[in-house]
Design a protein around this motif. Structure first.
Motif, PDB file in Angstrom:
ATOM      1  N   ASN A   1       0.859  -1.185   0.000  1.00 38.01           N
ATOM      2  CA  ASN A   1       0.000   0.000   0.000  1.00 38.01           C
ATOM      3  C   ASN A   1       0.895   1.235   0.000  1.00 38.01           C
ATOM      4  N   ILE A   2       0.611   2.189  -0.866  1.00 43.02           N
ATOM      5  CA  ILE A   2       1.434   3.401  -0.924  1.00 43.02           C
ATOM      6  C   ILE A   2       0.547   4.646  -0.957  1.00 43.02           C
ATOM      7  N   GLY A   3       1.170   5.789  -0.660  1.00 40.72           N
ATOM      8  CA  GLY A   3       0.436   7.053  -0.670  1.00 40.72           C
ATOM      9  C   GLY A   3       1.014   8.055  -1.658  1.00 40.72           C
ATOM     10  N   LYS A   4       2.222   7.743  -2.193  1.00 38.04           N
ATOM     11  CA  LYS A   4       2.854   8.633  -3.165  1.00 38.04           C
ATOM     12  C   LYS A   4       3.618   7.792  -4.183  1.00 38.04           C
ATOM     13  N   PRO A   5       3.760   8.272  -5.419  1.00 40.91           N
ATOM     14  CA  PRO A   5       4.509   7.515  -6.429  1.00 40.91           C
ATOM     15  C   PRO A   5       5.934   7.178  -5.975  1.00 40.91           C
ATOM     16  N   GLU A   6       6.570   8.101  -5.215  1.00 41.31           N
ATOM     17  CA  GLU A   6       7.957   7.893  -4.780  1.00 41.31           C
ATOM     18  C   GLU A   6       8.108   6.657  -3.888  1.00 41.31           C
ATOM     19  N   ALA A   7       7.001   6.243  -3.247  1.00 36.75           N
ATOM     20  CA  ALA A   7       7.065   5.094  -2.332  1.00 36.75           C
ATOM     21  C   ALA A   7       7.357   3.788  -3.066  1.00 36.75           C
ATOM     22  N   VAL A   8       7.226   3.813  -4.382  1.00 36.78           N
ATOM     23  CA  VAL A   8       7.525   2.615  -5.184  1.00 36.78           C
ATOM     24  C   VAL A   8       8.978   2.180  -4.973  1.00 36.78           C
ATOM     25  N   ASP A   9       9.875   3.146  -4.735  1.00 32.23           N
ATOM     26  CA  ASP A   9      11.296   2.817  -4.505  1.00 32.23           C
ATOM     27  C   ASP A   9      11.457   1.857  -3.330  1.00 32.23           C
ATOM     28  N   LYS A  10      10.700   2.096  -2.245  1.00 29.16           N
ATOM     29  CA  LYS A  10      10.756   1.219  -1.061  1.00 29.16           C
ATOM     30  C   LYS A  10      10.180  -0.158  -1.384  1.00 29.16           C
ATOM     31  N   VAL A  11       9.109  -0.155  -2.161  1.00 31.92           N
ATOM     32  CA  VAL A  11       8.475  -1.428  -2.541  1.00 31.92           C
ATOM     33  C   VAL A  11       9.482  -2.292  -3.311  1.00 31.92           C
ATOM     34  N   ILE A  12      10.194  -1.661  -4.232  1.00 33.15           N
ATOM     35  CA  ILE A  12      11.196  -2.381  -5.023  1.00 33.15           C
ATOM     36  C   ILE A  12      12.346  -2.843  -4.128  1.00 33.15           C
ATOM     37  N   GLN A  13      12.757  -1.964  -3.199  1.00 34.53           N
ATOM     38  CA  GLN A  13      13.856  -2.301  -2.286  1.00 34.53           C
ATOM     39  C   GLN A  13      13.572  -3.582  -1.512  1.00 34.53           C
ATOM     40  N   TYR A  14      12.294  -3.738  -1.084  1.00 33.14           N
ATOM     41  CA  TYR A  14      11.932  -4.918  -0.304  1.00 33.14           C
ATOM     42  C   TYR A  14      11.276  -6.011  -1.149  1.00 33.14           C
ATOM     43  N   ASP A  15      11.502  -5.911  -2.470  1.00 32.07           N
ATOM     44  CA  ASP A  15      11.096  -6.967  -3.394  1.00 32.07           C
ATOM     45  C   ASP A  15       9.581  -7.143  -3.501  1.00 32.07           C
ATOM     46  N   GLY A  16       8.844  -6.047  -3.383  1.00 32.63           N
ATOM     47  CA  GLY A  16       7.405  -6.116  -3.600  1.00 32.63           C
ATOM     48  C   GLY A  16       7.105  -6.396  -5.061  1.00 32.63           C
ATOM     49  N   GLU A  17       5.969  -7.034  -5.310  1.00 29.90           N
ATOM     50  CA  GLU A  17       5.633  -7.436  -6.683  1.00 29.90           C
ATOM     51  C   GLU A  17       4.576  -6.548  -7.326  1.00 29.90           C
ATOM     52  N   GLY A  18       4.077  -5.588  -6.565  1.00 33.42           N
ATOM     53  CA  GLY A  18       3.058  -4.718  -7.124  1.00 33.42           C
ATOM     54  C   GLY A  18       2.470  -3.813  -6.062  1.00 33.42           C
ATOM     55  N   ILE A  19       1.434  -3.063  -6.440  1.00 37.46           N
ATOM     56  CA  ILE A  19       0.758  -2.148  -5.541  1.00 37.46           C
ATOM     57  C   ILE A  19      -0.656  -2.661  -5.272  1.00 37.46           C
ATOM     58  N   GLY A  20      -0.984  -2.872  -4.014  1.00 37.04           N
ATOM     59  CA  GLY A  20      -2.322  -3.338  -3.651  1.00 37.04           C
ATOM     60  C   GLY A  20      -3.306  -2.197  -3.521  1.00 37.04           C
ATOM     61  N   LEU A  21      -2.832  -1.082  -2.939  1.00 35.22           N
ATOM     62  CA  LEU A  21      -3.681   0.098  -2.748  1.00 35.22           C
ATOM     63  C   LEU A  21      -2.841   1.351  -2.929  1.00 35.22           C
ATOM     64  N   PHE A  22      -3.316   2.255  -3.758  1.00 36.42           N
ATOM     65  CA  PHE A  22      -2.655   3.549  -3.939  1.00 36.42           C
ATOM     66  C   PHE A  22      -3.594   4.603  -3.375  1.00 36.42           C
ATOM     67  N   ARG A  23      -3.186   5.209  -2.232  1.00 37.77           N
ATOM     68  CA  ARG A  23      -4.017   6.225  -1.577  1.00 37.77           C
ATOM     69  C   ARG A  23      -3.912   7.529  -2.368  1.00 37.77           C
ATOM     70  N   THR A  24      -4.765   7.697  -3.365  1.00 37.89           N
ATOM     71  CA  THR A  24      -4.638   8.831  -4.301  1.00 37.89           C
ATOM     72  C   THR A  24      -5.023  10.172  -3.690  1.00 37.89           C
ATOM     73  N   GLU A  25      -5.678  10.162  -2.488  1.00 35.40           N
ATOM     74  CA  GLU A  25      -6.065  11.463  -1.913  1.00 35.40           C
ATOM     75  C   GLU A  25      -4.831  12.310  -1.564  1.00 35.40           C
ATOM     76  N   PHE A  26      -3.684  11.649  -1.209  1.00 38.83           N
ATOM     77  CA  PHE A  26      -2.469  12.401  -0.908  1.00 38.83           C
ATOM     78  C   PHE A  26      -1.933  13.081  -2.162  1.00 38.83           C
ATOM     79  N   LEU A  27      -1.965  12.343  -3.269  1.00 40.05           N
ATOM     80  CA  LEU A  27      -1.513  12.884  -4.558  1.00 40.05           C
ATOM     81  C   LEU A  27      -2.427  14.036  -4.972  1.00 40.05           C
ATOM     82  N   PHE A  28      -3.729  13.858  -4.776  1.00 41.91           N
ATOM     83  CA  PHE A  28      -4.717  14.888  -5.133  1.00 41.91           C
ATOM     84  C   PHE A  28      -4.460  16.177  -4.333  1.00 41.91           C
ATOM     85  N   MET A  29      -4.222  16.021  -3.012  1.00 45.29           N
ATOM     86  CA  MET A  29      -4.047  17.209  -2.160  1.00 45.29           C
ATOM     87  C   MET A  29      -2.740  17.920  -2.431  1.00 45.29           C
TER      88      MET A  29
END
Length: 292
Positions: free
Chosen positions: A264-292
């Protein structure tokens, strides 16, 4: 032995450092020049926003953008024209000092205030301290091996913690979902919350042992208990290290079932952490943070 709520996993062993904010005495005072008083409030507001911005930037650098959003949320509240306008109107219409106007407006029971009670208390106190020239407790430079003991920790106080020096946190209030608990987990500091009456039974310098996974806290335990928890801490850290070996390996159970590990992420930049820990995808993208 004391029992509380698990707020952040891990074993903390160290010396108690009791953190208590000075109680602010806010009284209603009439002001002769309301425009001067409004400018005084605006000056304190600007300084509080700058200090919050610095905290957010520091947190983003040390921990991550996601955790910094808690302090960015404070900046949004401080910049909310509805809130600041109400305070200015209170000064002008009631002819009262800024400290009292802030107290009055921030304690109003509307839906926003109720939903963000902890954040409102934090920014209210910090604006009032700025106006009164009172320095907030600085917990960024505590000695190594400190266990922070407090009635409660505000998000701004938790954000200033140096995890290299703080081995645990114990609070009488709060819970697993409070912002201070979220930040403690992000900083990887063991924490136990909601330990009733704890501050009555501990003094500065007492030896404290806590288990952030079970909510157990000991004050000045005997050598056998301390040795037992030192061993548990070694095991916890070893297990945590052992998990790193699975980075880069297929996510498959022993009986051959493929499991998808997503984040689960709240910003596009958080993808770097997901990759670092070998995540395979995004389950939930909290778009309200991006919107605000």
């Amino acid at each position: 032995m004391y029992k509380g709520t698990s707020a952040s996993a891990g074993i903390g062993i160290g010396k108690a450092v009791i953190v208590e904010e000075a109680q602010l005495v806010i009284t209603r005072q009439a002001v002769n020049n309301v425009e001067e008083e409004v400018q005084r409030f605006k000056g304190a507001l600007d300084e509080t926003i700058k200090a919050t911005e610095k905290l957010a930037e520091d947190l983003a650098t040390r921990v991550g953008e996601k955790e910094a959003e808690i302090m960015q949320g404070h900046m949004m509240l401080l910049a909310d024209p509805m809130l600041t306008g109400e305070i200015e109107n209170s000064v002008r219409n009631d002819g009262v000092n800024s400290e009292y106007a802030i107290e009055n407006v921030c304690n109003m029971g509307d839906e926003l205030m109720q939903q963000r009670a902890t954040d409102m208390r934090d920014i209210k106190t910090r604006m009032q301290q700025m106006l009164m020239g009172i320095q907030s407790v600085d917990i960024s430079s505590l000695p190594e091996g400190s266990i922070i003991v407090a009635k409660d920790l505000t998000p701004s106080m938790t954000a200033g913690i140096n995890p290299a020096n703080v081995t645990g946190i114990v609070t009488e209030l709060g819970g697993k979902t409070s912002h201070s608990a979220i930040l403690a987990r992000a900083l990887e500091i063991p924490a136990v919350a909601a330990v009733t009456g704890f501050m009555d039974g501990v003094r500065d310098g007492d030896q404290v042992v806590l288990d952030g996974s079970t909510g157990e806290v000991y004050v000045n335990p005997d050598q056998a208990v301390t040795a037992d928890y030192e061993e548990k801490r070694k095991q916890f850290l070893a297990e945590k290290k052992e998990l790193e070996q699975y980075i880069g390996k297929p996510s498959v159970t022993k009986d051959g079932v493929q499991v998808e590990i997503v984040a689960n992420i709240g910003k596009p930049e958080a993808v770097d952490k997901v990759i670092q820990y070998d995540g395979e995808g995004i389950g939930l993208f909290r778009t309200e943070f991006l919107f605000m």
